[in-house]
Write a protein that holds these residues in place. Structure first.
Motif: not given
Length: 493
Positions: A72-97
């Protein structure tokens, strides 16, 4: 108190980060570590350099931790504010982008891990040094080696670990030259593809993950001209399904080592163990047999079919992909003839099915194909320049292109050109030898060089340069596992 042992790490990319993290978790006495990296991609390497956000990691984030034993090391790093939501990942609900963040963001994570690892090592009394020069020669000496950099500086070391990444794509059609229009290396795409006119016909050489990156980048940049993906076989990576947890019961290192005590572990034995694994999970091998049989079906049809299976409850493909980390242990147990047979007849299928693309990538490729903008063709056998651009010849047609992008997969046995002088010096000094399947011979258990059947105490390798001795060399879970093993070896009293 005796002299501090000195570990030289040649290469400062992702493999070096995994090694530093593993070293920071050892309990041995203080040691000196010197990392040699001349490029401007320190800690990121070629795959994870700063680039467009449309270029995604190909494994879900939960499988991309570089810290051994902490999934879970990378996921925790992402959860601390590093995750970026872009146009390329806007359809996350469809394919877990959202599970497939940009590769540049993973590069940020690698930099963070490297910094924290160095801090932990120094707090424990280790001496960590960075040399921004290329190592061009290594000569053995009593109990170690002397490394020489391109500027002529000499550095003694007690242990040497090669952490060189893959090189650049091979220019198989000799298109590189003073004339414009040929892009020999697509990374970073934000720079390499910037000069392509939006209306150009673009021929992309290759149909693997790198080629998919090029198409995504053209799409994100608003390219409107025709795009052709061209290769000998026209086989795309498979489409990754939504993760489902599975614990391997039969396809494990312990099981294969037990088999090896009864004799050679042949390819048919490996297939049977896979069948046993499927049966124990209540799965029939028909799903995998279908995928192998349909490897060469029409690429667009294959994309559509596999996208429809993203949420399938069948575990066949997922179990096959779970075998990758174990393949590191299985490969050396197989006889040479079976390994040769597998590479010759099954490598392409295994690579496609075991190293799939994110479903969002597949959906974009399919949409471009359905619109007529993208064509995927196999049977490529020649590409040449003309006075008006390029002509690519396939079994079914000739493609006239304004621009050619070389996105062929880097052969895993090919030593990067920049590292060739160093590797040649190791071979000349008889501390390294070439494996018949490519790469350098290393011992599976220690990653030490092997020459004439004997391990070389001071020399180790991690990554693509070990292909042949190892089957999987670049997948992050494998790199993490091997880095942990190497860290134990180089700090052993």
């Amino acid at each position: 108190m005796g002299r501090m042992r000195d570990i030289a790490v040649v290469g400062g990319g992702g493999g070096a980060v995994c090694l530093l993290d593993a070293l920071s978790q050892t309990s041995g006495p203080p040691t000196a570590v010197t990392v040699f990296e001349p490029s401007d991609r320190l800690w990121r390497g070629r795959p994870y350099q700063r680039d467009a956000d449309c270029i995604l990691v190909n494994l879900p984030s939960r499988a991309m931790s570089v810290s051994a034993g902490d999934r879970g090391h990378f996921d925790r790093w992402l959860s601390r504010g590093h995750r970026r939501q872009t146009a390329e990942t806007a359809d996350a609900d469809a394919f877990n982008a959202a599970a497939f963040p940009p590769r540049a963001l993973f590069g940020d994570y690698l930099e963070t891990v490297a910094h924290h690892s160095v801090v932990r090592l120094r707090e424990r009394g280790w001496r960590v040094r960075l040399v921004r020069e290329r190592v061009v020669q290594a000569a053995p000496r009593a109990g170690g080696a002397t490394l020489t950099t391109e500027r002529g500086a000499r550095h003694p070391a007690d242990r040497v670990v090669l952490c060189m990444g893959a090189g650049t794509p091979h220019d198989g059609f000799r298109l590189h030259g003073p004339e414009p229009g040929f892009i020999p290396d697509p990374y970073p795409v934000s720079k390499a593809l910037a000069g392509i006119d939006a209306h150009d016909t673009v021929a992309v050489l290759g149909t693997g993950l790198t080629a998919a990156d090029v198409v995504l980048s053209l799409h994100a940049g608003g390219h409107r001209g025709p795009v052709f993906l061209l290769s000998r076989h026209g086989v795309l990576p498979a489409v990754r399904q939504r993760p489902i947890a599975h614990t391997m019961r039969h396809f494990t290192p312990d099981h294969f080592h037990a088999l090896s005590r009864q004799g050679e572990v042949g390819f048919t034995d490996v297939v049977q163990v896979l069948r046993d694994e499927l049966a124990s999970a209540g799965q029939h091998p028909a799903e995998l047999e279908t995928e192998f049989a349909l490897l060469h079906e029409d690429p667009a049809r294959r994309l559509r079919r596999q996208l429809d299976l993203v949420d399938s409850q069948s575990l066949g493909l997922r179990i096959l992909q779970h075998t990758l980390p174990v393949a590191v242990d299985v490969w050396p147990l197989m006889p040479h003839r079976d390994r040769t047979e597998l590479l010759r007849h099954h490598y392409r299928a295994i690579h496609s099915l075991c190293c799939p693309m994110p479903p969002t990538t597949a959906a974009r490729l399919l949409a471009m194909s359905d619109s007529g903008q993208l064509r995927i063709l196999g049977g490529l056998h020649d590409v040449s320049r003309t006075h008006q651009g390029f002509i690519a010849v396939t079994d079914s047609r000739q493609v006239h292109a304004d621009t050619v992008v070389n996105a062929t997969s880097v052969a895993p046995h090919r030593v990067p050109a920049a590292a060739a002088p160093l590797v040649d010096s190791l071979i000349t000094a008889s501390v390294a030898s070439v494996h018949p399947h490519g790469g350098l011979r290393v011992a599976r258990e220690t990653s030490q060089f092997i020459v004439n059947g004997r391990t070389q105490e001071c020399f180790y390798a991690l990554g693509d340069v070990t292909f042949g001795s190892l089957f999987i060399t670049a997948a992050m879970p494998v790199i993490v596992k091997l880095a942990q093993e190497i860290s134990r070896e180089v700090t052993r009293p």
